[in-house]
Design an enzyme around this catalytic site. Sequence first.
Site, PDB file in Angstrom:
ATOM      1  CG  ASP A  62      34.521  30.076  41.055  1.00  0.00           C
ATOM      2  OD1 ASP A  62      34.396  28.850  40.883  1.00  0.00           O
ATOM      3  OD2 ASP A  62      34.945  30.846  40.170  1.00  0.00           O
ATOM      4  N   GLY A  63      32.790  30.835  45.333  1.00  0.00           N
ATOM      5  CA  GLY A  63      32.920  31.277  46.714  1.00  0.00           C
ATOM      6  C   GLY A  63      32.914  30.114  47.691  1.00  0.00           C
ATOM      7  CG  ASP A  90      37.617  54.504  44.349  1.00  0.00           C
ATOM      8  OD1 ASP A  90      37.999  55.550  44.910  1.00  0.00           O
ATOM      9  OD2 ASP A  90      36.722  54.493  43.474  1.00  0.00           O
ATOM     10  CB  ALA A  98      38.329  37.477  41.250  1.00  0.00           C
TER      11      ALA A  98
END
Length: 308
Positions: A69-70, A168, A180
Site C-alpha cells: 500500500d505504501g 500523543d 490505517a
Amino acid sequence: MAGYVFGLVLHPTRDVSGVVGIIDDWAGRHGKALAVRTEDRHRVPSSVEPVPEQELISRTDALISIGGDGTMLGALRAAVRDPKPVLGVHLGRLGFLVEVEPPDLPRALDRLVAGDFTIESHACLACDVCGDDLVAFNDIALVRQPGSGFVTATLAVDGQRYGYYRCDALVVSTPTGSTAYSYAAGGPLISPATQAVVVTPSAPMSGISRSVVLSPDETIHLELRPGSAAVAVEMDGLVIRSAATEGTVDISYRRDAGQVVRFDPRRYQERNQIKLSLLDLPLLPDQLRELLPDELREQLDRRALPRS
C-alpha cells in the site's frame, strides 16, 4: 493501444526483479513500452527506459505499482496533478489498495490494455504546512517526538474554532485512510464510498477526546499552541517536517485526485472485509490462515510467504 506506455513505480527496498521480469516479458511480446525513474534504472532490465522523475507521469499512460500500500500511495501522489490509472501488484503482507498477485499479472495487463477494467476514484487531502503545498491519500498526522511532552493544537473548521487537543498524535484521514493510523488510534472505519474527513486524537489527555467526522467541503485549520511538544508532521507515514514547535496546518479535501484500477470490485471489497475482520482477532499468523477462504490460502501458498 499500440503506443501504450507503462510507468513502473517500485518498492524502495524490496526485491522486485521477479515481478519486473514478468512485466518486461509481457511488454516484449505485446510491443508495449516500459519506463521507470532514472534513479531506479539499476533495478530494471535495459529494455525499460529511464526517464527523469518529473517526466514519468507525463510520458506514460498508466502506472504499475510494485509493492504494498505504501508504494501504491506513492504512485497516486506522484500522479496527483495528472491522474493516471494505477495498477497495484501485491508484494506486501496486508494491502488494502493493491489487488493483483504476481501470478495473475499477465492476464491483468491484457485486460488493462483492452480497457476491461473499472476506475476506483480516490480523494486526497491537500495540505498547506507552513507554506508547503503537499497531498496525502491516507492521512496527515501531527506526532509528538518521544519524551518531549504532548501535541497541543487548536482545531478550527471553516474559520470557526472548535476546541483544542492534547494528545500523543493527531490524525486527519480520508475514508481510505480510516483503516490505517486513524483506526489504530481508535477512529471509526469509514466506507470508501463516503466522502468525509476524520480527525482522530491518539491517546488524548484533555480537550477533544473523540473522533470528529467532517464534510469534504469544510476546511480544517490546526495550529500548535505555545508549549506544545516538538511535533513531526507525517503525510501517508512519511515525515515531511520534524521537531516543529509552532506553526499551522491547513487541510482541504480534493475529490477524484487518484485513479485505481479494479478488475473485480466486488471480490476486492469482500477480500478487504475479511482483512478488516482479522485486524481485531488476537491470533497468531498460522491460526489466521485457517480462517481464510481457500482462494486466499492458495494465493498465499503460491507466494510462499513464511509461516512465522
